[in-house]
Design a protein around this motif. Structure first.
Motif, mmCIF file in Angstrom:
data_model
loop_
_atom_site.group_PDB
_atom_site.id
_atom_site.type_symbol
_atom_site.label_atom_id
_atom_site.label_comp_id
_atom_site.label_asym_id
_atom_site.label_seq_id
_atom_site.Cartn_x
_atom_site.Cartn_y
_atom_site.Cartn_z
ATOM 1 N N ILE A 109 0.838 -1.200 0.000
ATOM 2 C CA ILE A 109 0.000 0.000 0.000
ATOM 3 C C ILE A 109 0.874 1.252 0.000
ATOM 4 O O ILE A 109 1.791 1.386 0.812
ATOM 5 C CB ILE A 109 -0.928 0.010 1.230
ATOM 6 N N VAL A 150 -7.830 2.797 -3.925
ATOM 7 C CA VAL A 150 -8.724 2.840 -2.767
ATOM 8 C C VAL A 150 -8.789 4.279 -2.256
ATOM 9 O O VAL A 150 -7.769 4.847 -1.862
ATOM 10 C CB VAL A 150 -8.236 1.913 -1.635
ATOM 11 N N VAL A 152 -10.422 6.491 0.629
ATOM 12 C CA VAL A 152 -11.042 6.310 1.944
ATOM 13 C C VAL A 152 -11.444 7.664 2.519
ATOM 14 O O VAL A 152 -10.659 8.618 2.496
ATOM 15 C CB VAL A 152 -10.071 5.599 2.910
ATOM 16 N N ALA A 154 -12.527 9.191 6.116
ATOM 17 C CA ALA A 154 -12.515 8.863 7.540
ATOM 18 C C ALA A 154 -12.708 10.143 8.340
ATOM 19 O O ALA A 154 -12.518 11.252 7.835
ATOM 20 C CB ALA A 154 -11.206 8.186 7.924
ATOM 21 N N LEU A 171 -13.638 4.738 10.110
ATOM 22 C CA LEU A 171 -13.979 4.692 8.689
ATOM 23 C C LEU A 171 -15.382 5.235 8.455
ATOM 24 O O LEU A 171 -16.329 4.856 9.139
ATOM 25 C CB LEU A 171 -13.893 3.245 8.190
ATOM 26 N N PHE A 174 -15.704 4.361 1.572
ATOM 27 C CA PHE A 174 -14.569 4.116 0.687
ATOM 28 C C PHE A 174 -15.082 3.739 -0.697
ATOM 29 O O PHE A 174 -16.241 3.341 -0.870
ATOM 30 C CB PHE A 174 -13.665 3.006 1.241
ATOM 31 N N ILE A 195 -12.654 -5.896 1.552
ATOM 32 C CA ILE A 195 -11.892 -4.664 1.762
ATOM 33 C C ILE A 195 -12.435 -3.883 2.953
ATOM 34 O O ILE A 195 -11.672 -3.302 3.734
ATOM 35 C CB ILE A 195 -11.910 -3.792 0.489
ATOM 36 N N ARG A 196 -13.755 -3.883 3.129
ATOM 37 C CA ARG A 196 -14.339 -3.187 4.286
ATOM 38 C C ARG A 196 -13.831 -3.805 5.590
ATOM 39 O O ARG A 196 -13.460 -3.093 6.531
ATOM 40 C CB ARG A 196 -15.867 -3.236 4.235
ATOM 41 N N LEU A 199 -10.193 -2.764 6.050
ATOM 42 C CA LEU A 199 -10.043 -1.377 6.498
ATOM 43 C C LEU A 199 -10.386 -1.234 7.980
ATOM 44 O O LEU A 199 -9.698 -0.525 8.723
ATOM 45 C CB LEU A 199 -10.928 -0.457 5.656
ATOM 46 N N ASN A 200 -11.448 -1.922 8.413
ATOM 47 C CA ASN A 200 -11.903 -1.781 9.799
ATOM 48 C C ASN A 200 -11.054 -2.558 10.799
ATOM 49 O O ASN A 200 -10.927 -2.146 11.956
ATOM 50 C CB ASN A 200 -13.364 -2.227 9.919
ATOM 51 N N CYS A 203 -6.470 -1.497 8.865
ATOM 52 C CA CYS A 203 -6.018 -0.126 8.576
ATOM 53 C C CYS A 203 -6.376 0.858 9.681
ATOM 54 O O CYS A 203 -5.520 1.632 10.135
ATOM 55 C CB CYS A 203 -6.603 0.341 7.247
ATOM 56 N N MET A 204 -7.639 0.866 10.115
ATOM 57 C CA MET A 204 -8.036 1.819 11.153
ATOM 58 C C MET A 204 -7.303 1.563 12.475
ATOM 59 O O MET A 204 -6.802 2.508 13.098
ATOM 60 C CB MET A 204 -9.560 1.785 11.362
#
Length: 256
Positions: A109, A150, A152, A154, A171, A174, A195-196, A199-200, A203-204
């Protein structure tokens, strides 16, 4: 940084307006042409110190990191490790599994552009535009097989304790777009749920772990902020605080 306008003298305070951006050691930048008149009344309570940051200052700091190439992250571990194996994608992206059966994967990423922060009276919003390259670990070789854009959205809040400011983010939304692929075209709707979750759950929490470490505020040596009150308004983050002084810090500094 540049002092702008004359100091404002009150019965028990002196107010300075400072103008400036964050920049690299070799870059040059022009000063902002914003001269807000600040008040030491914060949340209905008078405070000894007020520090106001324009969103342009925060965005300039992010741009410095982006141009330095430091916004890059290789993901090789996730809570559900099976997601990083091609076998788990057999029915979602068949050609990925056919070409690379039961191989591990990496998510490479990097930011496609500098993140953008917007400050409102309710919250702080961020837009992050990233490229996520799917790499397959094929024996000793790492093979890039697809790249997904992607974007996003936030939002989060800021808090402060002592001479540090902290944040936490969540989040909002996205969007996905396939930039290129060596494993055929596949609809983003097929991977949106995965992907959701990514991200949750990855990533978050990663962003919050970094924000949770805190960022040191530019406070004079020996002084500590106390009872900090954080206020957001249109395009500005304001911190109001009382100040305590540690006399031993001044003594140790004079001996250096």
């Amino acid at each position: 940084m540049t002092f702008i306008n004359d100091p404002h003298y009150g019965n028990s305070s002196i107010e300075f307006d400072i103008n400036g951006l964050v920049t690299s050691a070799v870059a040059k930048t022009t000063n902002l042409q914003k001269h807000p008149q600040l008040s030491l009344a914060c949340g209905g309570a008078s405070k000894m110190l007020l520090l106001s940051l324009d969103e342009d200052v925060l965005n300039s700091a992010l741009e410095v990191h982006f141009k330095a190439g430091s916004m890059h992250w290789v993901v090789d571990k996730v809570p559900d490790q099976s997601l990083l194996n091609t076998a788990n994608w057999k029915f979602i992206i068949p050609r990925l599994y056919w070409n690379y059966p039961n191989d591990d994967m990496l998510l490479n990423i990097s930011m496609a552009s500098s993140p953008v922060i917007r400050i409102t009276s309710e919250k702080i919003e961020a837009t992050i535009n990233a490229d996520m390259v799917i790499d397959v670990v094929d024996g000793k070789e790492i093979v890039p097989v697809a790249c997904i854009s992607v974007i996003v959205s936030a939002s989060g809040v800021v808090d402060a304790l002592g001479n540090k400011v902290y944040g936490r983010v969540g989040l909002d939304n996205f969007s996905l777009a396939l930039k290129w692929s060596k494993i055929g075209n596949f609809h983003m709707s097929l991977i949106q749920g995965v992907i959701r979750v990514f991200l949750n759950t990855v990533c978050m929490p990663y962003l919050n772990s970094r924000l949770g470490n805190g960022f040191i505020l530019p406070v004079v040596h020996g002084f500590t902020l106390q009872d900090v009150y954080v206020l957001t308004s249109a395009e500005q983050l304001t911190l109001c605080s009382d100040v305590t002084f540690n006399a031993s810090s001044l003594t140790s500094l004079s001996r250096m």
